[in-house]
Design a protein around this motif. Structure first.
Motif, short mmCIF file in Angstrom:
data_model
loop_
_atom_site.label_atom_id
_atom_site.label_comp_id
_atom_site.label_asym_id
_atom_site.label_seq_id
_atom_site.Cartn_x
_atom_site.Cartn_y
_atom_site.Cartn_z
N ASP A 137 -2.49 -1.37 -0.70
CA ASP A 137 -0.89 -1.02 -0.86
C ASP A 137 -0.28 -1.90 -0.84
O ASP A 137 0.76 -1.79 -1.91
CB ASP A 137 -0.70 0.03 0.44
N VAL A 138 -0.18 -3.13 -0.19
CA VAL A 138 0.83 -4.16 -0.28
C VAL A 138 0.93 -4.78 -1.78
O VAL A 138 1.66 -5.36 -2.33
CB VAL A 138 0.56 -5.19 0.92
N ILE A 139 -0.62 -5.09 -1.98
CA ILE A 139 -0.68 -5.61 -3.37
C ILE A 139 -0.06 -4.54 -4.53
O ILE A 139 0.71 -5.05 -5.37
CB ILE A 139 -2.25 -5.72 -3.79
N ARG A 140 -0.24 -3.43 -4.44
CA ARG A 140 0.45 -2.42 -5.37
C ARG A 140 2.00 -2.50 -5.16
O ARG A 140 2.50 -2.50 -6.30
CB ARG A 140 -0.25 -0.84 -5.30
N LEU A 141 2.49 -2.64 -4.16
CA LEU A 141 3.95 -3.00 -3.93
C LEU A 141 4.33 -4.09 -4.53
O LEU A 141 5.35 -4.11 -5.37
CB LEU A 141 4.14 -2.90 -2.47
N MET A 142 3.70 -5.22 -4.33
CA MET A 142 4.10 -6.31 -5.13
C MET A 142 4.00 -6.35 -6.66
O MET A 142 4.89 -6.97 -7.33
CB MET A 142 3.36 -7.63 -4.59
N ASP A 143 3.09 -5.68 -7.17
CA ASP A 143 2.77 -5.51 -8.60
C ASP A 143 4.09 -4.48 -9.04
O ASP A 143 4.77 -4.75 -9.80
CB ASP A 143 1.57 -4.41 -8.50
N ALA A 144 4.29 -3.41 -8.39
CA ALA A 144 5.47 -2.64 -8.65
C ALA A 144 6.64 -3.37 -8.74
O ALA A 144 7.67 -3.26 -9.47
CB ALA A 144 5.50 -1.33 -7.67
N PHE A 145 6.92 -4.38 -7.79
CA PHE A 145 8.16 -5.25 -7.54
C PHE A 145 8.38 -5.85 -8.63
O PHE A 145 9.35 -6.52 -9.06
CB PHE A 145 7.92 -5.89 -6.22
N GLY A 146 7.25 -6.39 -9.60
CA GLY A 146 7.41 -7.11 -10.88
C GLY A 146 6.76 -8.51 -10.90
O GLY A 146 6.92 -9.24 -11.82
N LYS A 147 5.78 -8.69 -9.59
CA LYS A 147 5.16 -9.94 -9.57
C LYS A 147 4.08 -10.07 -10.64
O LYS A 147 3.37 -9.18 -11.05
CB LYS A 147 4.54 -10.15 -8.43
N ASP A 148 4.21 -11.27 -11.63
CA ASP A 148 3.10 -11.21 -12.67
C ASP A 148 1.58 -11.58 -11.96
O ASP A 148 0.85 -11.14 -12.50
CB ASP A 148 3.46 -12.46 -13.42
N VAL A 149 1.91 -12.30 -10.99
CA VAL A 149 0.59 -12.74 -10.51
C VAL A 149 0.67 -12.46 -8.81
O VAL A 149 1.40 -12.43 -8.06
CB VAL A 149 0.37 -14.44 -10.28
N VAL A 150 -0.32 -11.79 -8.14
CA VAL A 150 -0.50 -11.69 -6.88
C VAL A 150 -1.79 -12.09 -6.25
O VAL A 150 -2.89 -11.84 -6.79
CB VAL A 150 -0.57 -9.94 -6.61
N ILE A 151 -1.45 -13.16 -5.57
CA ILE A 151 -2.62 -13.83 -4.65
C ILE A 151 -2.77 -13.49 -3.45
O ILE A 151 -2.12 -13.20 -2.63
CB ILE A 151 -2.34 -15.38 -4.89
N VAL A 152 -4.21 -12.86 -3.04
CA VAL A 152 -4.59 -12.54 -1.95
C VAL A 152 -5.40 -13.32 -1.13
O VAL A 152 -6.67 -13.84 -1.65
CB VAL A 152 -5.35 -11.16 -1.90
N GLU A 153 -4.96 -14.05 0.06
CA GLU A 153 -5.92 -14.77 0.99
C GLU A 153 -6.44 -13.98 1.86
O GLU A 153 -5.84 -13.48 2.66
CB GLU A 153 -4.96 -15.88 1.31
N THR A 154 -7.72 -13.93 2.13
CA THR A 154 -8.54 -13.31 2.96
C THR A 154 -8.31 -13.82 4.52
O THR A 154 -8.16 -15.03 4.29
CB THR A 154 -9.78 -12.76 2.84
N VAL A 155 -9.04 -13.33 5.37
CA VAL A 155 -9.12 -14.09 6.69
C VAL A 155 -10.20 -15.20 6.46
O VAL A 155 -11.05 -14.79 5.38
CB VAL A 155 -9.67 -13.34 7.73
N GLY A 156 -10.60 -16.08 7.39
CA GLY A 156 -11.27 -16.94 6.99
C GLY A 156 -12.81 -16.12 7.04
O GLY A 156 -12.95 -15.50 8.26
#
Lengths: 317, 132
Positions: free
Chosen positions: A129-148
């Protein structure tokens, strides 16, 4: 919490509205479902990049360098960095930002740290959901860093378009490289800390592993890159390759497929949770009785689950 | 099921490199069930306030041992106000002389914790401030 204000704020690019919305989703605020439902139609524009790999491989530092490179190419960026939550106290130290402190005053970069809050698989429950919020916010690129990540924290593939697996020299032999899990999900491999001894050997081992899997000629060939986030080498090549992978997905109509897969996955996760809440409630007498029988050994977990489900089964006519 | 977690930013503004205290406090807050975002060393007031906004924290703990607290703290307070984020509460840890403590009280900082503070007191203070 005012849903209307948050919704408008997100579309207008208000950073506080985005931050507050993320907290609402993380805290599972009852009204956040309505917010997400409305936000969904503004999503689907961002390139979602997953970065995963074992603890200490240098994921955060690499993300920092990648973000700078993407900014030089004129793109706006959202970063979601996930760290583990303590299973004992529910607390967490979220320290990925330490490696990204140069990015915090760039108004075109938005970074959010998340604790896993009990969720397994390498991401938090709310991450998609956070990825989608950033997408809707207008970010061109969303980078997701997982836990180790160890070997099975592979949730990232359900959310990312391009998955980058970061390794470092000297982590296990060629047997590790043919095991299932983390090694299977990479679209791009990066051996970070390439200044360390054994880098070329690690590259070779992964390449041999990749050559074992049969491939059709037009299929994406997984590259194994070398980088040193500290010395800032190999970063340009990495971002070039990420862009090339995105182009590949678009040209082969694979992006739409991935987007559908991710939607389906999200839908099933939401449904699972809702069905659980709907069908079983410890405050109800009959559900307490099921737990009592389970405790006393009168029934086993399979029978207990069947007992719950049998209540909702409709007799076939 | 709603679960309101307390989020705290532990930040080290300015030039001193002594972060043992900040780490001990971060760890104690973690064990109290908080989500702690630690910024690392040498942060500017701008970086701290921007991070606090993006991370939507309830509270900021500033660790200062350089003696520059009378410059750094008011700057953070001003920036929070400029960004309409004055609802985020503040506390200070480090070496703060008594007369400065009073001056800080006057600009609304009532949580000043010196050496020897029991981490339980800091946890209780933040819980009371945040009221979650």
């Amino acid at each position: 919490m005012n849903i209307e204000e948050l919704y408008k704020g997100i579309l207008e690019g208000n950073r506080r509205a985005l931050a507050k919305s993320i907290s609402a989703i993380e805290d599972q605020h009852p009204k956040c479902e309505e917010l997400m439902s409305r936000v969904y139609k503004h999503t689907g524009r961002a390139h979602i990049i997953g970065v995963t790999g074992p603890p200490g491989a240098g994921k955060s530092t690499l993300v920092d360098k990648m973000a700078k490179e993407f900014r030089d190419r004129g793109r706006t960026i959202g970063i979601v960095a996930v760290d583990p939550t303590s299973p004992f106290t529910g607390g967490a130290i979220l320290g990925d930002r330490i490696r990204m402190s140069g990015l915090s005053t760039d108004k075109h970069i938005f970074i959010r740290s998340m604790g896993t809050r009990g969720h397994l698989g390498g991401l938090a429950r709310a991450t998609s959901d956070v990825i989608r919020l950033m997408d809707a916010f207008g970010k061109d690129v969303v980078i997701v860093e997982t836990v180790g990540a160890g070997q099975s924290e592979v949730d990232i593939v359900e959310n990312a378009h391009t998955t980058v697996v970061v390794e470092m020299p000297g982590l296990g032999d060629d047997i590790q490289a043919i095991k299932a899990g983390l090694f299977e999900i990479a679209n791009i491999f990066v051996i970070n800390k390439s200044d360390m001894e054994g880098c070329d050997r690690s590259v070779r081992e992964i390449q041999i592993m990749l050559e074992m899997s049969p491939k059709s000629p037009d299929e994406w060939e997984v590259p194994v890159l070398k980088a040193s986030a500290r010395d800032n080498t190999g970063i340009k090549e990495l971002t070039d390759t990420i862009d090339r992978h995105y182009e590949y997905l678009k040209q082969n109509n694979l992006l739409e497929e991935l987007k559908y897969k991710s939607l389906k996955y999200n839908f099933q996760e939401i449904l699972k949770e809702k069905l659980m809440d709907f069908s079983f409630d410890e405050s109800r007498k009959e559900d307490q009785n099921i737990l009592k029988s389970l405790k006393s050994g009168k029934i086993d977990p399979y029978t207990a689950a069947e007992n719950v489900i049998s209540r909702f089964k409709v007799e076939k006519k | 099921m709603s679960d309101d977690k307390i989020r705290v930013l532990v930040a080290k503004p300015g030039l001193d490199g002594h972060d043992r205290g900040a780490k001990v406090v971060s760890r104690a807050l973690r064990d109290a069930g908080f989500e702690v975002i630690y910024t690392g060393l040498h942060q500017s007031a701008e970086q701290i306030v921007e991070t606090a906004i993006q991370e939507d924290v309830d509270h900021i703990g500033l660790s200062i041992l350089s003696g520059a607290h009378m410059t750094l703290v008011p700057r953070v307070v001003d920036l929070l106000r400029e960004n309409k984020a004055e609802d985020i509460s503040l506390s200070i840890g480090g070496i703060i002389p008594d007369e400065d403590k009073e001056a800080l009280n006057k600009i609304g900082i009532d949580g000043v914790f010196g050496p020897g503070t029991d981490t339980k007191d800091i946890i209780a203070f933040i819980k009371k401030k945040v009221g979650k």
